[in-house]
Design a protein around this motif. Structure first.
Motif, PDB file in Angstrom:
ATOM      1  N   VAL A 130       3.929  -2.777 -10.143  1.00  0.00           N
ATOM      2  CA  VAL A 130       3.129  -1.785 -10.879  1.00  0.00           C
ATOM      3  C   VAL A 130       2.599  -0.786  -9.865  1.00  0.00           C
ATOM      4  O   VAL A 130       2.298  -1.146  -8.722  1.00  0.00           O
ATOM      5  N   ASP A 131       2.496   0.470 -10.290  1.00  0.00           N
ATOM      6  CA  ASP A 131       2.180   1.540  -9.345  1.00  0.00           C
ATOM      7  C   ASP A 131       1.356   2.614 -10.045  1.00  0.00           C
ATOM      8  O   ASP A 131       1.817   3.222 -11.005  1.00  0.00           O
ATOM      9  N   GLY A 132       0.148   2.812  -9.523  1.00  0.00           N
ATOM     10  CA  GLY A 132      -0.709   3.886 -10.025  1.00  0.00           C
ATOM     11  C   GLY A 132      -2.030   3.358 -10.551  1.00  0.00           C
ATOM     12  O   GLY A 132      -2.068   2.571 -11.500  1.00  0.00           O
ATOM     13  N   GLY A 133      -3.103   3.733  -9.865  1.00  0.00           N
ATOM     14  CA  GLY A 133      -4.442   3.374 -10.343  1.00  0.00           C
ATOM     15  C   GLY A 133      -4.814   1.916 -10.142  1.00  0.00           C
ATOM     16  O   GLY A 133      -5.777   1.434 -10.748  1.00  0.00           O
ATOM     17  N   LEU A 134      -4.051   1.210  -9.279  1.00  0.00           N
ATOM     18  CA  LEU A 134      -4.374  -0.215  -9.041  1.00  0.00           C
ATOM     19  C   LEU A 134      -5.462  -0.338  -7.975  1.00  0.00           C
ATOM     20  O   LEU A 134      -5.456   0.379  -6.983  1.00  0.00           O
ATOM     21  N   GLY A 135      -6.371  -1.276  -8.213  1.00  0.00           N
ATOM     22  CA  GLY A 135      -7.448  -1.537  -7.253  1.00  0.00           C
ATOM     23  C   GLY A 135      -8.253  -2.716  -7.769  1.00  0.00           C
ATOM     24  O   GLY A 135      -7.881  -3.351  -8.775  1.00  0.00           O
ATOM     25  N   LEU A 176       5.380  -1.541   2.808  1.00  0.00           N
ATOM     26  CA  LEU A 176       4.798  -0.201   2.712  1.00  0.00           C
ATOM     27  C   LEU A 176       5.529   0.505   1.581  1.00  0.00           C
ATOM     28  O   LEU A 176       6.765   0.484   1.515  1.00  0.00           O
ATOM     29  N   HIS A 177       4.746   1.090   0.692  1.00  0.00           N
ATOM     30  CA  HIS A 177       5.320   1.827  -0.439  1.00  0.00           C
ATOM     31  C   HIS A 177       5.397   3.295  -0.027  1.00  0.00           C
ATOM     32  O   HIS A 177       4.379   3.923   0.271  1.00  0.00           O
ATOM     33  N   VAL A 178       6.630   3.809   0.004  1.00  0.00           N
ATOM     34  CA  VAL A 178       6.884   5.147   0.548  1.00  0.00           C
ATOM     35  C   VAL A 178       7.292   6.062  -0.612  1.00  0.00           C
ATOM     36  O   VAL A 178       8.378   5.906  -1.174  1.00  0.00           O
ATOM     37  N   ASP A 179       6.415   6.966  -0.984  1.00  0.00           N
ATOM     38  CA  ASP A 179       6.653   7.821  -2.157  1.00  0.00           C
ATOM     39  C   ASP A 179       7.421   9.074  -1.762  1.00  0.00           C
ATOM     40  O   ASP A 179       6.918   9.921  -1.029  1.00  0.00           O
ATOM     41  N   ILE A 180       8.631   9.185  -2.282  1.00  0.00           N
ATOM     42  CA  ILE A 180       9.470  10.348  -1.994  1.00  0.00           C
ATOM     43  C   ILE A 180       9.506  11.234  -3.243  1.00  0.00           C
ATOM     44  O   ILE A 180       9.960  10.798  -4.311  1.00  0.00           O
ATOM     45  N   ILE A 210       2.292  -5.259  -6.033  1.00  0.00           N
ATOM     46  CA  ILE A 210       1.168  -4.374  -6.336  1.00  0.00           C
ATOM     47  C   ILE A 210       1.118  -3.207  -5.355  1.00  0.00           C
ATOM     48  O   ILE A 210       0.948  -3.397  -4.144  1.00  0.00           O
ATOM     49  N   VAL A 211       1.275  -2.004  -5.910  1.00  0.00           N
ATOM     50  CA  VAL A 211       1.139  -0.793  -5.099  1.00  0.00           C
ATOM     51  C   VAL A 211      -0.308  -0.318  -5.227  1.00  0.00           C
ATOM     52  O   VAL A 211      -0.858  -0.299  -6.324  1.00  0.00           O
ATOM     53  N   ALA A 212      -0.909   0.041  -4.110  1.00  0.00           N
ATOM     54  CA  ALA A 212      -2.254   0.621  -4.182  1.00  0.00           C
ATOM     55  C   ALA A 212      -2.387   1.624  -3.056  1.00  0.00           C
ATOM     56  O   ALA A 212      -2.203   1.264  -1.884  1.00  0.00           O
ATOM     57  N   PHE A 249       1.375  12.040  -8.436  1.00  0.00           N
ATOM     58  CA  PHE A 249       0.158  12.183  -7.639  1.00  0.00           C
ATOM     59  C   PHE A 249      -0.548  10.842  -7.487  1.00  0.00           C
ATOM     60  O   PHE A 249      -0.504  10.007  -8.395  1.00  0.00           O
ATOM     61  N   GLY A 250      -1.221  10.687  -6.334  1.00  0.00           N
ATOM     62  CA  GLY A 250      -2.070   9.516  -6.146  1.00  0.00           C
ATOM     63  C   GLY A 250      -3.423   9.740  -6.797  1.00  0.00           C
ATOM     64  O   GLY A 250      -3.730  10.844  -7.268  1.00  0.00           O
ATOM     65  N   GLY A 251      -4.203   8.690  -6.867  1.00  0.00           N
ATOM     66  CA  GLY A 251      -5.587   8.816  -7.333  1.00  0.00           C
ATOM     67  C   GLY A 251      -5.774   9.024  -8.829  1.00  0.00           C
ATOM     68  O   GLY A 251      -6.832   9.460  -9.278  1.00  0.00           O
ATOM     69  N   GLN A 252      -4.772   8.705  -9.645  1.00  0.00           N
ATOM     70  CA  GLN A 252      -4.911   8.880 -11.097  1.00  0.00           C
ATOM     71  C   GLN A 252      -5.450   7.609 -11.754  1.00  0.00           C
ATOM     72  O   GLN A 252      -5.484   6.534 -11.154  1.00  0.00           O
ATOM     73  N   LYS A 253      -5.811   7.776 -13.044  1.00  0.00           N
ATOM     74  CA  LYS A 253      -6.393   6.654 -13.790  1.00  0.00           C
ATOM     75  C   LYS A 253      -5.291   5.701 -14.284  1.00  0.00           C
ATOM     76  O   LYS A 253      -4.283   6.137 -14.847  1.00  0.00           O
ATOM     77  N   PRO A 277       0.823  -1.209   0.000  1.00  0.00           N
ATOM     78  CA  PRO A 277       0.000   0.000   0.000  1.00  0.00           C
ATOM     79  C   PRO A 277       0.865   1.271   0.000  1.00  0.00           C
ATOM     80  O   PRO A 277       1.872   1.339   0.716  1.00  0.00           O
ATOM     81  N   SER A 278       0.465   2.238  -0.823  1.00  0.00           N
ATOM     82  CA  SER A 278       1.201   3.499  -0.884  1.00  0.00           C
ATOM     83  C   SER A 278       0.686   4.437   0.194  1.00  0.00           C
ATOM     84  O   SER A 278      -0.491   4.812   0.191  1.00  0.00           O
ATOM     85  N   ILE A 279       1.603   4.865   1.078  1.00  0.00           N
ATOM     86  CA  ILE A 279       1.175   5.706   2.198  1.00  0.00           C
ATOM     87  C   ILE A 279       0.909   7.150   1.761  1.00  0.00           C
ATOM     88  O   ILE A 279       0.520   7.970   2.576  1.00  0.00           O
ATOM     89  N   LEU A 280       1.070   7.398   0.456  1.00  0.00           N
ATOM     90  CA  LEU A 280       0.719   8.725  -0.076  1.00  0.00           C
ATOM     91  C   LEU A 280      -0.749   9.047   0.203  1.00  0.00           C
ATOM     92  O   LEU A 280      -1.125  10.205   0.331  1.00  0.00           O
ATOM     93  N   SER A 281      -1.580   8.017   0.287  1.00  0.00           N
ATOM     94  CA  SER A 281      -3.013   8.238   0.527  1.00  0.00           C
ATOM     95  C   SER A 281      -3.395   8.078   1.995  1.00  0.00           C
ATOM     96  O   SER A 281      -4.579   8.080   2.332  1.00  0.00           O
ATOM     97  N   ALA A 282      -2.396   7.924   2.879  1.00  0.00           N
ATOM     98  CA  ALA A 282      -2.707   7.780   4.314  1.00  0.00           C
ATOM     99  C   ALA A 282      -2.958   9.156   4.931  1.00  0.00           C
ATOM    100  O   ALA A 282      -2.708  10.192   4.297  1.00  0.00           O
TER     101      ALA A 282
HETATM  102  O1  LIG Z   1       4.048   6.794  -7.114  1.00  0.00           O
HETATM  103  C1  LIG Z   1       2.919   7.202  -6.953  1.00  0.00           C
HETATM  104  C2  LIG Z   1       2.484   8.441  -7.618  1.00  0.00           C
HETATM  105  O2  LIG Z   1       3.519   8.966  -8.309  1.00  0.00           O
HETATM  106  C3  LIG Z   1       1.978   6.458  -6.018  1.00  0.00           C
HETATM  107  O3  LIG Z   1       2.652   5.360  -5.476  1.00  0.00           O
HETATM  108  C4  LIG Z   1       0.722   5.999  -6.704  1.00  0.00           C
HETATM  109  O4  LIG Z   1       0.108   6.965  -7.426  1.00  0.00           O
HETATM  110  C5  LIG Z   1      -0.244   5.314  -5.742  1.00  0.00           C
HETATM  111  O5  LIG Z   1      -1.451   5.935  -5.647  1.00  0.00           O
HETATM  112  P1  LIG Z   1      -2.827   5.349  -6.260  1.00  0.00           P
HETATM  113  O6  LIG Z   1      -2.878   3.903  -5.924  1.00  0.00           O
HETATM  114  O7  LIG Z   1      -3.845   6.171  -5.542  1.00  0.00           O
HETATM  115  O8  LIG Z   1      -2.785   5.616  -7.740  1.00  0.00           O
END
Ligand SMILES: O=C(CO)[C@H](O)[C@H](O)COP(=O)(O)O
Ligand SMILES: [Fe+2]
Length: 253
Positions: A202-207, A34-38, A222-224, A175-179, A9-14
């Motif tokens: 893979v990272d971004g828009g996973l769910g 834990l996926h830590v976005d710097i 899987i990053v989410a 950014f988090g929350g993209q398509k 899980p990406s803590i960007l959305s925590a």
């Molecule tokens: O690296 C990232 C953005 O650059 C994040 O890890 C990623 O976007 C995760 O967020 P979400 O699952 O909401 O898309």
């Protein structure tokens, strides 16, 4: 066939005001890493946090007891100078340092010309340097970067120059929350075909709505972010993501 699922899980959305608790709760809910976005505001147009925050959250999450184990801090370094921060992040508690290929090869990898010989580095050298500091090494590519650029490190005759994980971005980093961008999945397929045992993240828009496509392509890490932290029942989402990958990797649940 892919290696077993690793859910990160990406803590960007925590909730950043409550980060330590959020991190330990997510691990208890079944997360592996834990996926830590710097983000540094240069390589990407956004800022997050640096080593002092990683130190604080590390104290809420036990260090992994084995390579790739539970509690691994998977630091996704969206920064223009990846070499500069390796030692600091190791000290802060990072376990896996994943830099961007584009940053490593960029001529802007150093702020001033005097610095350039010290900070510019080839991806192979950088992977070796990360390993020498005692961390796992990852290499990430943005959606527009061709997968072929990775053959050089993946096929290196020297084990220390080969990455432990490749991250294929499924959104533009920042950014988090993209398509989710399904158009990048052929890169995952190509990697999986050549490297059956490789950890492919893979990272971004996973769910729940996109995991099947990513798992079919061969991704296993899987990053989410929003899908886990925004869920009513995060444990259920984590387990759904894991099952989707493991169904493909082992043929059974
Ligand atoms: O690296 C990232 C953005 O650059 C994040 O890890 C990623 O976007 C995760 O967020 P979400 O699952 O909401 O898309
Ligand atoms: Fe990320």
């Amino acid at each position: 066939m892919a290696p077993p699922a690793i859910i990160a899980p990406s803590i960007l959305s925590a909730d950043f005001a409550n980060l330590g608790e959020e991190c330990s709760r997510t691990i208890k809910q079944g997360a592996d890493w834990l996926h830590v976005d710097i983000m540094d505001g240069h390589f990407v147009p956004n800022l997050t946090f640096g080593p002092p925050v990683v130190v604080k959250i590390r104290s809420h999450v036990e260090k992994p007891t084995q390579r790739y184990g539970k509690g691994t801090f998977d630091c996704h370094m969206m920064i223009a100078e990846p070499k500069k921060w390796v030692k600091e992040f190791k000290k802060a508690g990072c376990d896996l340092y994943c830099f961007h290929y584009e940053a490593a090869i960029s001529s802007t990898a150093a702020e001033s010309p005097e610095d350039s010989s010290e900070l510019k580095t080839s991806p192979r050298e950088l992977i070796r340097y990360i390993h020498d500091q005692g961390m796992l090494a990852g290499i990430a590519i943005k959606p527009a970067t061709e997968v072929d650029v990775l053959w050089d490190v993946l096929d290196s005759p020297h084990e220390k120059e080969r990455p432990d994980m490749v991250l294929v971005m499924t959104v533009e980093p920042g950014f988090g929350g993209q398509k989710f961008m399904a158009s990048v999945l052929p890169k995952v397929e190509a990697l999986r075909e050549r490297y059956p045992d490789l950890n492919i993240e893979v990272d971004g828009g996973l769910g729940p709505g996109t995991i099947d496509q990513a798992a079919d392509a061969g991704a296993n890490v899987i990053v989410a972010g929003s899908a886990v932290f925004g869920a009513k029942d995060p444990a259920e989402v984590i387990s759904l993501l894991r099952d989707a990958v493991n169904k493909r990797s082992t043929g059974k649940l």
